[in-house]
Design an enzyme around this catalytic site. Structure first.
Site, PDB file in Angstrom:
ATOM      1  N   GLU A 120       1.036  -1.094   0.312  1.00 34.72           N
ATOM      2  CA  GLU A 120       0.012  -0.190  -0.394  1.00 34.72           C
ATOM      3  C   GLU A 120       0.555   1.319   0.495  1.00 34.72           C
ATOM      4  O   GLU A 120       0.862   2.211  -0.665  1.00 34.72           O
ATOM      5  CB  GLU A 120      -0.653   0.198   1.269  1.00 34.72           C
ATOM      6  CG  GLU A 120      -2.119  -1.009   1.136  1.00 34.72           C
ATOM      7  CD  GLU A 120      -3.309  -0.049  -0.145  1.00 34.72           C
ATOM      8  OE1 GLU A 120      -3.313  -0.493  -1.089  1.00 34.72           O
ATOM      9  OE2 GLU A 120      -4.272   0.530   0.609  1.00 34.72           O
ATOM     10  N   THR A 168      -6.266   8.635  -4.054  1.00 38.34           N
ATOM     11  CA  THR A 168      -5.590   8.204  -2.630  1.00 38.34           C
ATOM     12  C   THR A 168      -4.579   9.856  -1.643  1.00 38.34           C
ATOM     13  O   THR A 168      -5.084  10.606  -1.079  1.00 38.34           O
ATOM     14  CB  THR A 168      -4.773   6.946  -1.966  1.00 38.34           C
ATOM     15  OG1 THR A 168      -5.749   6.093  -2.624  1.00 38.34           O
ATOM     16  CG2 THR A 168      -4.482   7.017  -0.863  1.00 38.34           C
TER      17      THR A 168
HETATM   18  N1  HSE Z   1      -7.340   5.661   5.336  1.00 37.78           N
HETATM   19  C1  HSE Z   1      -7.555   5.750   4.887  1.00 37.78           C
HETATM   20  C2  HSE Z   1      -7.327   7.248   3.050  1.00 37.78           C
HETATM   21  C3  HSE Z   1      -8.043   4.426   2.555  1.00 37.78           C
HETATM   22  O1  HSE Z   1      -8.643   7.615   3.587  1.00 37.78           O
HETATM   23  O2  HSE Z   1      -6.970   7.553   2.833  1.00 37.78           O
HETATM   24  C4  HSE Z   1      -7.697   4.897   2.017  1.00 37.78           C
HETATM   25  O3  HSE Z   1      -6.970   3.522   1.182  1.00 37.78           O
END
Ligand code: HSE
Length: 292
Positions: A120, A168
């Site tokens: 990730e 993201t």
């Molecule tokens: N918790 C992370 C975000 C998940 O909200 O940025 C996204 O992959």
């Protein structure tokens, strides 16, 4: 050869930014691995043209490296990239389980969470585990520095995915770097309510605990039509609505009998904002499945 089906996930659930996550029964990625002298990756399925096959740029390549488990890896994508439904996490979790079995490494699912989270880090810059944990363990998960708590739950869900791309990285860029004590107090109360709701499999309590005054309002601005979709879902019976992960998918919790109506209302509301979408009528499901 080993084959694994690893589910999509929804992280945050509003009040649990970078902490809460859940596994969706559908959609899912399917990852197939065969022993090889060096790692190669091929990708087919939804959005596959946007996914790098170079192992150095693919989450799954990082997983193979971390496990020292070179393989010929094929990923059949069911989870669209940049959807907010844990696309890269599903591939990373699937590869971790498949390679663990292929090389008889005997890591536990919990141990594989940190391995998959390294994958990730390649796509988001941060090794957060709130998507890989539910994809590996199933159910509802709480990830903190102290460890992972997992709860089996089976609430009905609708995940409505618009034809919009939100990366993201961009979605993390709008998260405020400091917050007021009042907002923290509200969020803690909501998060606690949500966690108890999950333990009781209670859609009303979970929905009540999804509100978040800190992250979700900023991210909602990146999703055309979000406010209308949220209102439409709540009016047709959803007990709570929020941005799924980093977006743009929108997650609604509801009772099983309302799921179809909620899905239709969300698609119609996106339509009104001139945004095409599709809705997954699903529920909280199990973690990655290894096909024997
Ligand atoms: N918790 C992370 C975000 C998940 O909200 O940025 C996204 O992959």
């Amino acid at each position: 050869m080993q084959t694994v089906r690893a589910p999509a996930t929804s992280a945050n659930l509003g009040s649990g930014f970078d902490v809460f996550g859940l596994a969706l029964e559908s959609p899912a990625d399917v990852v197939r691995v065969e022993r090889a002298a060096e790692t190669t990756i091929t990708v087919t399925g939804v959005g596959s043209t946007y996914i790098p096959e170079d192992p150095k740029s693919n989450t799954v390549g990082a997983v193979a490296d971390a496990l020292d488990a070179p393989a010929r890896i094929h990923i059949d994508k069911g989870v669209r990239p940049s959807s907010g439904l844990g696309s890269s996490a599903a591939s990373a979790a699937g590869a971790a389980v498949a390679l663990n079995a292929l090389y008889d490494l005997e890591y536990t699912r919990e141990e594989l969470v940190s391995v998959a989270a390294e994958g990730e880090a390649l796509v988001s810059g941060v090794a957060h585990a709130d998507n890989v944990a539910p994809s590996l363990l199933g159910g509802f998960t709480i990830v903190t520095d102290e460890g992972i708590t997992q709860v089996d739950a089976s609430l009905s869900l609708v995940a409505c995915l618009p034809e919009i791309v939100v990366s993201t990285r961009d979605a993390r860029g709008v998260v405020p770097s400091s917050v007021s004590l009042a907002d923290v107090t509200e969020t803690v109360g909501n998060a606690a309510t949500l966690a108890v709701g999950m333990a009781r499999d209670d859609p009303a309590l979970v929905g009540q605990g999804m509100d978040d005054p800190i992250v979700t309002p900023r991210r909602a601005d990146l999703i055309d039509g979000y406010d209308g979709v949220r209102t439409a879902a709540l009016e047709t019976g959803a007990t709570g609505v929020t941005v799924s992960g980093a977006g743009p998918a929108v997650l609604a919790v509801c009772r099983a009998d309302d799921r179809r109506a909620v899905a239709g209302a969300m698609i119609d509301a996106f339509d009104e904002a001139d945004v095409e979408s599709r809705a997954y009528q699903t529920r909280i499901g199990s973690g990655a499945i290894l096909y024997e």
